[in-house]
Every structure is written in C-alpha cells, then in structure tokens.
Write a protein that holds these residues in place. Sequence first.
Motif, PDB file in Angstrom:
ATOM      1  N   LYS A   7       0.864  -1.171   0.000  1.00 38.82           N
ATOM      2  CA  LYS A   7       0.021   0.011   0.153  1.00 38.82           C
ATOM      3  C   LYS A   7       1.023   1.367  -0.092  1.00 38.82           C
ATOM      4  N   GLU A   8       2.003   1.337   0.780  1.00 42.99           N
ATOM      5  CA  GLU A   8       2.687   2.320   0.810  1.00 42.99           C
ATOM      6  C   GLU A   8       3.557   2.509  -0.462  1.00 42.99           C
ATOM      7  N   ILE A   9       3.823   1.368  -1.325  1.00 35.40           N
ATOM      8  CA  ILE A   9       4.704   1.726  -2.336  1.00 35.40           C
ATOM      9  C   ILE A   9       3.615   2.108  -3.458  1.00 35.40           C
ATOM     10  N   GLN A  10       2.521   1.705  -3.447  1.00 38.21           N
ATOM     11  CA  GLN A  10       1.549   2.295  -4.399  1.00 38.21           C
ATOM     12  C   GLN A  10       1.306   3.752  -4.360  1.00 38.21           C
ATOM     13  N   TYR A  11       1.259   3.967  -2.964  1.00 38.03           N
ATOM     14  CA  TYR A  11       1.174   5.662  -2.691  1.00 38.03           C
ATOM     15  C   TYR A  11       2.308   6.328  -3.130  1.00 38.03           C
ATOM     16  N   LYS A  13       4.223   5.801  -5.787  1.00 33.80           N
ATOM     17  CA  LYS A  13       4.027   5.693  -7.128  1.00 33.80           C
ATOM     18  C   LYS A  13       3.090   6.674  -7.616  1.00 33.80           C
ATOM     19  N   LYS A  14       1.956   6.753  -6.918  1.00 37.40           N
ATOM     20  CA  LYS A  14       0.889   7.645  -7.527  1.00 37.40           C
ATOM     21  C   LYS A  14       0.999   9.148  -6.927  1.00 37.40           C
ATOM     22  N   ASN A  15       1.730   9.384  -5.917  1.00 39.84           N
ATOM     23  CA  ASN A  15       1.563  10.721  -5.497  1.00 39.84           C
ATOM     24  C   ASN A  15       3.055  11.365  -5.747  1.00 39.84           C
ATOM     25  N   ALA A  16       4.034  10.812  -6.054  1.00 45.07           N
ATOM     26  CA  ALA A  16       5.388  11.280  -6.231  1.00 45.07           C
ATOM     27  C   ALA A  16       5.112  12.458  -7.459  1.00 45.07           C
ATOM     28  N   LEU A  17       5.637  13.669  -7.002  1.00 46.53           N
ATOM     29  CA  LEU A  17       5.943  14.533  -8.029  1.00 46.53           C
ATOM     30  C   LEU A  17       7.177  14.857  -8.812  1.00 46.53           C
ATOM     31  N   GLU A  28       9.851  15.209   1.298  1.00 47.36           N
ATOM     32  CA  GLU A  28       9.533  15.393   2.473  1.00 47.36           C
ATOM     33  C   GLU A  28       8.109  15.409   2.960  1.00 47.36           C
ATOM     34  N   GLN A  29       7.082  15.761   1.748  1.00 47.59           N
ATOM     35  CA  GLN A  29       5.852  15.567   2.011  1.00 47.59           C
ATOM     36  C   GLN A  29       5.202  14.240   2.092  1.00 47.59           C
ATOM     37  N   LEU A  30       6.013  13.326   1.381  1.00 40.92           N
ATOM     38  CA  LEU A  30       5.696  11.938   1.045  1.00 40.92           C
ATOM     39  C   LEU A  30       6.014  11.299   2.433  1.00 40.92           C
ATOM     40  N   ALA A  31       7.134  11.578   2.906  1.00 39.08           N
ATOM     41  CA  ALA A  31       7.538  11.134   4.191  1.00 39.08           C
ATOM     42  C   ALA A  31       6.835  11.198   5.590  1.00 39.08           C
ATOM     43  N   LYS A  32       6.166  12.541   5.398  1.00 39.04           N
ATOM     44  CA  LYS A  32       5.468  13.024   6.536  1.00 39.04           C
ATOM     45  C   LYS A  32       4.000  12.357   6.404  1.00 39.04           C
ATOM     46  N   LYS A  33       3.583  12.173   4.870  1.00 42.95           N
ATOM     47  CA  LYS A  33       2.245  11.497   5.116  1.00 42.95           C
ATOM     48  C   LYS A  33       2.577   9.822   5.383  1.00 42.95           C
ATOM     49  N   LEU A  34       3.402   9.376   5.222  1.00 41.83           N
ATOM     50  CA  LEU A  34       3.823   7.770   5.421  1.00 41.83           C
ATOM     51  C   LEU A  34       4.422   7.685   6.901  1.00 41.83           C
ATOM     52  N   GLY A  35       4.714   8.613   7.689  1.00 46.61           N
ATOM     53  CA  GLY A  35       5.206   8.586   8.792  1.00 46.61           C
ATOM     54  C   GLY A  35       6.709   7.975   8.673  1.00 46.61           C
ATOM     55  N   LEU A  48      13.308   1.265  -6.309  1.00 42.28           N
ATOM     56  CA  LEU A  48      12.193   1.219  -7.071  1.00 42.28           C
ATOM     57  C   LEU A  48      12.716   1.560  -8.639  1.00 42.28           C
ATOM     58  N   ARG A  49      13.509   2.558  -8.663  1.00 43.55           N
ATOM     59  CA  ARG A  49      14.030   2.895  -9.945  1.00 43.55           C
ATOM     60  C   ARG A  49      14.925   1.918 -10.444  1.00 43.55           C
ATOM     61  N   ARG A  50      15.856   1.328  -9.474  1.00 40.97           N
ATOM     62  CA  ARG A  50      16.704   0.061  -9.889  1.00 40.97           C
ATOM     63  C   ARG A  50      16.025  -1.093 -10.468  1.00 40.97           C
ATOM     64  N   ASP A  51      14.536  -1.423  -9.814  1.00 42.49           N
ATOM     65  CA  ASP A  51      13.928  -2.647 -10.142  1.00 42.49           C
ATOM     66  C   ASP A  51      12.922  -2.172 -11.310  1.00 42.49           C
ATOM     67  N   GLY A  52      12.956  -1.169 -11.824  1.00 41.16           N
ATOM     68  CA  GLY A  52      12.191  -0.559 -13.016  1.00 41.16           C
ATOM     69  C   GLY A  52      10.821  -0.456 -12.770  1.00 41.16           C
ATOM     70  N   GLN A  53      10.558  -0.026 -11.473  1.00 43.25           N
ATOM     71  CA  GLN A  53       9.178   0.165 -11.022  1.00 43.25           C
ATOM     72  C   GLN A  53       8.802   1.683 -10.685  1.00 43.25           C
ATOM     73  N   PHE A  54       9.928   2.481 -11.229  1.00 40.27           N
ATOM     74  CA  PHE A  54       9.761   3.978 -11.226  1.00 40.27           C
ATOM     75  C   PHE A  54      10.822   4.480 -12.271  1.00 40.27           C
TER      76      PHE A  54
END
Length: 263
Positions: A7-11, A13-17, A28-35, A48-54
């Motif tokens: 769930k965190e990984i999907q978040y 991918k979906k919310n990264a600017l 920083e905003q993503l880190a705060k949201k995910l705790g 994720l970039r290294r594994d081709g998921q980003f």
Amino acid sequence: MKNWTTKEIQYLKKNALLAETNVVLNIEQLAKKLGRSAKSVDVKIYKLRRDGQFPPTDFSKAFDPKGRNFTDQEDKRIIAMYKKGATYKEIGISLDRSEQSIGGRIMRLKKIGKLKQPKKQWSQDQVNILLANIRFDENGFCCNHVELARLCNRTFEQVNRKLNDLRKKGLITVMPDRSKTSAKSKKAMDRFNDARFAHIPKKKEESAMKELIQPSFTVESREVTLILTTTIINGQRSEQYFSKDGQLIAQKKPTSVAPEVSK
C-alpha cells in the motif's frame, strides 16, 4: 527496520511529483504522510528505480534558469561537498544553482572521470546489527552472509570485507580455521559433486552391492590322519593321499625322478 507495505509503495508511485529529470520533488511531504524519514523514502525510490518500478532519472534534461556554465572553482566545490555527503539541494544552495542542474553536473563529472562514487560508510548501528546477528559454523566461518547483507542493506562482498576488518580490530574474536573449509562451502561442494558424478556409483555403495551379491559360506576345520602312497613307474613319481578307510582324498601330478648314480 520497518518493512515497506504494498500500500505504501503504491502511494509513492501515485503521489510522487517528478521534475523534468524525474527527480522526486516532494520527498519530505511523502515522508510525512507515510510516517517515515525523508532518507527512508529517498532510498526506497532509488530501489524502485533500480528495479524498473519508477521512472529513471535523466539529468541531461536538467537546466539552470540563469544559463551559466560551471567554472573550475564550482566543480571543485561540487566534488568536495559531494564526497562529504551533501545533497544536491545543499550543493545547489551554496552555488546558487538548481538541484537539477547540480545533479546533471555531478553526472557529467562522473562521466569524464573527475568524480568517483564515494564508498558507503558503515554506520555504528549497522556494525551493531552485524555483531548481534552473525553466526559461525564449527570451523569458525560466518554462515549467514546473506542474512547479514539483508539486515545491513549491504552486498555479500561488503559484509565479507567488513567481517575481515572487524576481526583485524579485535571486535570479532572467532577466527576461521584456514586449514579447513567452511561447513557451508563443504555442503555446496558435496551437492556439486553429487550432481556432477551422479552416474558413478560411490565406493561404499559398490562395497555394499558386493556384500549383497556374494554367497554366504562357512569354514570348518578338523584333524584327519592320512596315508601317503608313493608309486614310481618308468621314472615318474606319483603321490596319493588316502584316509584310514581307504578313501582317496588328494593326489599330486606325476613328477620325474632322477636316476641314481652308482658309486
């Protein structure tokens, strides 16, 4: 170490600017949201970039709003700050440059050989994790390199080098017996040999097979009184052995007898 959930990984991918170079602008905003810490998020995005998921970063698309070329003095400062672990953002602030342009310049400096990737230093926490979780076989060799690499976020080779370093410093007192091989290596070699020479029966198996094939027998000894009869016919000596009751038991082949010489 807190594991990342699906769930965190999907978040992420979906919310990264993403900037034009695919650098994530809102870590920083993503880190705060995910705790989580910003460093944790940054490392996860890298994996994720290294594994081709980003999307991979492309600093060739970076631009400097002011259109300035980098001077030799700026390159020296970039190299010095980068080696000390400064972020692209920190280097950019010190040179009044954008984070993206600093990233592009660092890539260029690496490409032309002026900047080498600094060695990743072991933190004290990582060393403590390694010392607390290391296991040894009966010959003193480490038998859980893979587990240690996972716990410390290191490669197998990095863990092996660190173990040697800690032994030299006396922090690891269990020394391997170099006259022997590690139990893990021996098992691996045994598996290899079993697979490589599977078509050749082992000696023990051959011996066991012979024991199964050989008939069973008994040996009996007893004292027997024999009668030796010697017969000489035409210069040929024959010897026969009889039992007391006259039964022929054995006989020797005829042999020549030398003629007697008269004196």
